[in-house]
Write a protein that holds these residues in place. Structure first.
Motif, PDB file in Angstrom:
ATOM      1  N   ASN A   1      35.756  94.980  57.558  1.00 41.50           N
ATOM      2  CA  ASN A   1      37.476  95.044  57.170  1.00 41.50           C
ATOM      3  C   ASN A   1      37.513  94.949  55.746  1.00 41.50           C
ATOM      4  O   ASN A   1      38.436  93.983  55.365  1.00 41.50           O
ATOM      5  N   PRO A   2      37.238  95.827  55.018  1.00 41.78           N
ATOM      6  CA  PRO A   2      37.468  95.747  53.322  1.00 41.78           C
ATOM      7  C   PRO A   2      38.853  95.595  53.040  1.00 41.78           C
ATOM      8  O   PRO A   2      39.252  94.705  52.086  1.00 41.78           O
ATOM      9  N   ASN A   3      39.737  96.456  53.736  1.00 38.32           N
ATOM     10  CA  ASN A   3      41.093  96.250  53.276  1.00 38.32           C
ATOM     11  C   ASN A   3      41.695  94.862  53.448  1.00 38.32           C
ATOM     12  O   ASN A   3      42.506  94.281  52.791  1.00 38.32           O
ATOM     13  N   GLU A   4      41.835  94.353  54.775  1.00 39.12           N
ATOM     14  CA  GLU A   4      41.958  92.900  54.905  1.00 39.12           C
ATOM     15  C   GLU A   4      41.240  91.665  54.094  1.00 39.12           C
ATOM     16  O   GLU A   4      42.282  90.953  53.564  1.00 39.12           O
ATOM     17  N   LEU A   5      40.153  92.018  54.059  1.00 36.47           N
ATOM     18  CA  LEU A   5      39.385  91.147  53.042  1.00 36.47           C
ATOM     19  C   LEU A   5      39.978  91.085  51.528  1.00 36.47           C
ATOM     20  O   LEU A   5      40.004  90.296  50.702  1.00 36.47           O
ATOM     21  N   TYR A   6      40.195  92.583  51.157  1.00 35.77           N
ATOM     22  CA  TYR A   6      40.627  92.733  49.854  1.00 35.77           C
ATOM     23  C   TYR A   6      42.055  92.063  49.577  1.00 35.77           C
ATOM     24  O   TYR A   6      42.286  91.230  48.515  1.00 35.77           O
ATOM     25  N   LEU A   7      43.011  92.322  50.700  1.00 31.02           N
ATOM     26  CA  LEU A   7      44.164  91.357  50.711  1.00 31.02           C
ATOM     27  C   LEU A   7      44.019  89.870  50.704  1.00 31.02           C
ATOM     28  O   LEU A   7      44.878  89.252  50.017  1.00 31.02           O
ATOM     29  N   ARG A   8      43.107  89.464  51.284  1.00 29.53           N
ATOM     30  CA  ARG A   8      43.039  87.996  51.318  1.00 29.53           C
ATOM     31  C   ARG A   8      42.371  87.433  49.973  1.00 29.53           C
ATOM     32  O   ARG A   8      43.056  86.689  49.580  1.00 29.53           O
ATOM     33  N   VAL A   9      41.643  88.137  49.316  1.00 28.90           N
ATOM     34  CA  VAL A   9      41.131  87.825  48.011  1.00 28.90           C
ATOM     35  C   VAL A   9      42.347  87.815  47.039  1.00 28.90           C
ATOM     36  O   VAL A   9      42.363  86.915  46.218  1.00 28.90           O
ATOM     37  N   VAL A  10      43.082  88.847  47.102  1.00 24.75           N
ATOM     38  CA  VAL A  10      44.046  89.149  46.140  1.00 24.75           C
ATOM     39  C   VAL A  10      45.128  88.175  46.070  1.00 24.75           C
ATOM     40  O   VAL A  10      45.730  87.628  45.139  1.00 24.75           O
ATOM     41  N   GLU A  11      45.407  87.619  47.302  1.00 22.58           N
ATOM     42  CA  GLU A  11      46.575  86.861  47.816  1.00 22.58           C
ATOM     43  C   GLU A  11      45.967  85.466  47.279  1.00 22.58           C
ATOM     44  O   GLU A  11      46.705  84.659  46.866  1.00 22.58           O
ATOM     45  N   GLU A  12      44.804  85.037  47.462  1.00 24.98           N
ATOM     46  CA  GLU A  12      44.367  83.893  47.013  1.00 24.98           C
ATOM     47  C   GLU A  12      44.441  84.008  45.325  1.00 24.98           C
ATOM     48  O   GLU A  12      44.509  82.761  44.985  1.00 24.98           O
ATOM     49  N   MET A  13      44.277  84.851  44.912  1.00 26.78           N
ATOM     50  CA  MET A  13      44.327  84.990  43.298  1.00 26.78           C
ATOM     51  C   MET A  13      45.787  84.828  42.784  1.00 26.78           C
ATOM     52  O   MET A  13      46.057  84.133  41.808  1.00 26.78           O
TER      53      MET A  13
END
Length: 256
Positions: free
Chosen positions: A225-237
């Motif tokens: 699930n790279p798109n959802e995981l990408y959003l999760r990391v970016v949101e945390e940043m």
């Protein structure tokens, strides 16, 4: 004073009468009805406090955790597994851990299946030829290949990508354990790449760049699930307050 000399509007003391007038106040037209006597410093102080302590409305919170639409997030994990908990320090907040996509096992599983078919056919052929010694060798080779495949499966199971509010980590290895991490504050660029097969099966490769030249963690392949995981990391940043707000709402829902 010379009558022809321009008059200083500040008066004889070199200062304006307003400087001595304690009743002179800055008035914001939007606040005239509520507090007509607020000073400029008080107004700016309140605006600064508002900026440093953002809040989220009910509509914004609904947008943070909706399960459909373009911003779909993976569910947040409550507690780390025993495998991961030993690598977290007490003050960081756990956000989740993910095993690599099953496509990561495609090569060893294909080798195991091919070896089973090939050595099975070879063992049958040697049995018909009454070459029993070679049959034993073929069976031992097959057991060695299957043991290697089983090792790869166990290694895949213990391989985790971990996200906290301070860093990203990759933990892998069974006998020889490797732990690579990168602080979120040092991540200068992050992207993910998907091949055509990756888009069909929903996996991708993450590439992280940092200010330093030597990086313990740069490329992580086959994440699900790279798109959802990408959003999760970016949101945390960039929006950690949004994550905390969503977690707070989830806690309130559980208590209710």
């Amino acid at each position: 004073m010379d009558p022809g000399e321009p008059r200083d509007p500040r008066g004889e003391g070199g200062h304006s009468p307003r400087d001595d007038d304690d009743d002179f106040r800055f008035r914001d037209p939007a606040m005239e009805d509520t507090d007509p006597g607020r000073t400029r410093a008080e107004t700016y102080a309140d605006e600064r406090i508002e900026f440093e302590d953002p809040t989220f409305t009910a509509e914004e919170l609904e947008g943070l955790d909706r399960s459909g639409g373009p911003r779909r997030f993976l569910p947040l994990e409550d507690e780390p597994t025993t495998l991961v908990a030993r690598y977290l320090f007490p003050t960081e907040r756990y956000r989740g851990e993910w095993k690599r996509h099953w496509i990561h096992l495609s090569a060893p599983l294909s080798i195991g299946a091919g070896a089973t078919l090939l050595l099975g056919y070879l063992a049958g052929f040697l049995t018909r030829q009454d070459v029993n010694g070679m049959v034993t060798v073929a069976v031992l080779i097959w057991l060695g290949v299957i043991s290697w495949v089983a090792w790869k499966v166990f290694d895949w199971y213990f391989d985790r990508f971990i996200l906290t509010n301070k860093r990203v980590m990759v933990v892998n290895g069974i006998v020889t354990r490797k732990v690579a991490m990168m602080p979120l504050l040092r991540v200068t660029d992050m992207k993910y790449e998907q091949s055509a097969l990756g888009r069909m099966l929903s996996y991708g490769t993450f590439v992280l760049e940092s200010a330093g030249q030597d990086q313990a963690l740069r490329e992580v392949k086959h994440l699900p699930n790279p798109n959802e995981l990408y959003l999760r990391v970016v949101e945390e940043m960039y929006e950690p307050q949004a994550v905390e707000a969503r977690l707070g709402k989830d806690d309130e829902g559980d208590d209710a």
